[in-house]
Design an enzyme around this catalytic site. Structure first.
Site, PDB file in Angstrom:
ATOM      1  N   GLU A   1       0.831  -1.215   0.000  1.00  0.00           N
ATOM      2  CA  GLU A   1       0.000   0.000   0.000  1.00  0.00           C
ATOM      3  C   GLU A   1       0.866   1.266   0.000  1.00  0.00           C
ATOM      4  O   GLU A   1       0.581   2.229  -0.688  1.00  0.00           O
ATOM      5  CB  GLU A   1      -0.939   0.021   1.214  1.00  0.00           C
TER       6      GLU A   1
ATOM      7  N   TYR B   1      -6.447   6.786   3.779  1.00  0.00           N
ATOM      8  CA  TYR B   1      -6.714   5.721   2.813  1.00  0.00           C
ATOM      9  C   TYR B   1      -6.015   4.419   3.223  1.00  0.00           C
ATOM     10  O   TYR B   1      -6.630   3.352   3.279  1.00  0.00           O
ATOM     11  CB  TYR B   1      -6.279   6.134   1.391  1.00  0.00           C
TER      12      TYR B   1
ATOM     13  N   ASP C   1     -10.046   5.249  -2.674  1.00  0.00           N
ATOM     14  CA  ASP C   1      -8.917   5.631  -3.547  1.00  0.00           C
ATOM     15  C   ASP C   1      -9.500   6.293  -4.804  1.00  0.00           C
ATOM     16  O   ASP C   1     -10.709   6.552  -4.875  1.00  0.00           O
ATOM     17  CB  ASP C   1      -8.038   4.418  -3.878  1.00  0.00           C
TER      18      ASP C   1
END
Ligand code: SF4
Length: 319
Positions: free
Chosen positions: A5, A88, A106
């Site tokens: 990520e 996020y 996102d």
């Protein structure tokens, strides 16, 4: 998952795969990454850009390894308290790794939500509204699968230019499709042009070929990375006199023709490059010497690599 990520912020999967494999083979767990020297991490990161992410990745590994016995927390709130983990990433880890009903938004989810609800207000102003709409749809059962499904829907079906609405499970509910405005959403406020900044870099070479390098301050853009000595980057250009006032020592500095251009997220940089033989001269004390063949052992940002390439291509490594 945390590593992927962080790496995928601002970057695409094909770019990240090689880096991801390298990181995992060198540092197979969070303890190994925490114990690694920051230089090694920055060096392995070089080319992915946004180096603050690499520094935060390293700091985060140290906090998790030292204070949390190597286990990541499982709530959005606790995840967001860690270095480099924003809303996020915290939501994605909480939902996908721990099954928490967190709302993951996102760019793909943003687009799907804007279309599903026909949000015509442009981004970034519409962001809060879109997050609230996404939040209202997040289920308490299998939130991780749901989050990945909506991101995949955005990536493969509800694509930016030509959404494949006939293959979409939300086609009947989609307001943008009903209004015939799907492809135009989400709207975006016009971007401001990137400001231009000007800098000067110095290629100070000794007779044995070694070149003066220095480390950038830990804080700020490209923090902790290795560069050629140079000036600040400012809004107006440098006269020769002003530029040479920034040199690491007095020498017969000669300017290479043209400039080296590099685009950062918020500005564009034009670097003027000076070269000189500085053998035997006393140079400013914050530098160290390296042969160009050894540059690959240091974490040079792309901008510095471009300057190095320009000097080596000029075949003019000293005067
Ligand atoms: S119907 Fe079309 S525009 Fe609406 S969410 Fe599905 S793919 Fe996107």
């Amino acid at each position: 998952m945390w590593l992927s990520e962080i790496m995928l912020q601002q970057t695409t999967v094909p770019t990240v795969i090689g880096y991801f494999d390298t990181f995992l083979s060198r540092w197979p767990d969070v303890h190994a990454l925490a114990a690694a020297p920051l230089d090694d991490v920055l060096h392995a990161w070089a080319g992915l850009g946004y180096y603050a992410r690499a520094r935060n990745l390293h700091r985060c590994a140290q906090v998790v390894s030292r204070d949390l016995a190597g286990r990541f927390p499982d709530t959005e709130e606790a995840l967001q308290a860690l270095p480099g983990i924003g809303p996020y990433t915290a939501a994605a880890i909480a939902a996908i790794a721990f099954g928490r009903p967190a709302t993951v938004v996102d760019g793909n989810v943003e687009r799907v939500m804007a279309r599903l609800h026909a949000v015509v207000e442009p981004l970034p102003g519409a962001k809060r509204q879109i997050v609230a709409l996404a939040d209202a749809l997040t289920p308490s059962s299998r939130p991780g699968d749901y989050a990945q499904a909506v991101m995949d829907l955005g990536a493969t079906v509800c694509t930016p230019r030509a959404p494949s609405c006939d293959q979409c499970p939300w086609a009947d509910a989609c307001q943008a499709r009903a209004q015939g405005i799907a492809a135009s959403l989400p709207r975006k406020a016009p971007k401001k042009p990137r400001p231009l900044r000007y800098g000067v870099a110095f290629w100070a070479a000794r007779k044995d070929g070694a070149v003066l390098l220095r480390r950038r301050p830990e804080k700020g853009l490209l923090g902790g990375m290795i560069e050629l000595p140079g000036s600040d980057w400012r809004d107006n250009g440098w006269t020769k006199n002003a530029a040479l006032g920034e040199a690491p020592c007095a020498a017969s500095w000669r300017r290479l023709p043209g400039e080296v251009r590099h685009v950062f997220t918020h500005f564009e940089l034009l670097m003027t490059v000076y070269v000189a033989d500085v053998d035997g001269r006393r140079v400013s004390s914050d530098g160290f010497w390296s042969l160009p063949s050894g540059f690959s052992n240091h974490a040079l940002p792309t901008m510095t690599k471009k300057v190095v390439r320009r000097v080596l291509d000029a075949g003019d490594q000293s005067t």
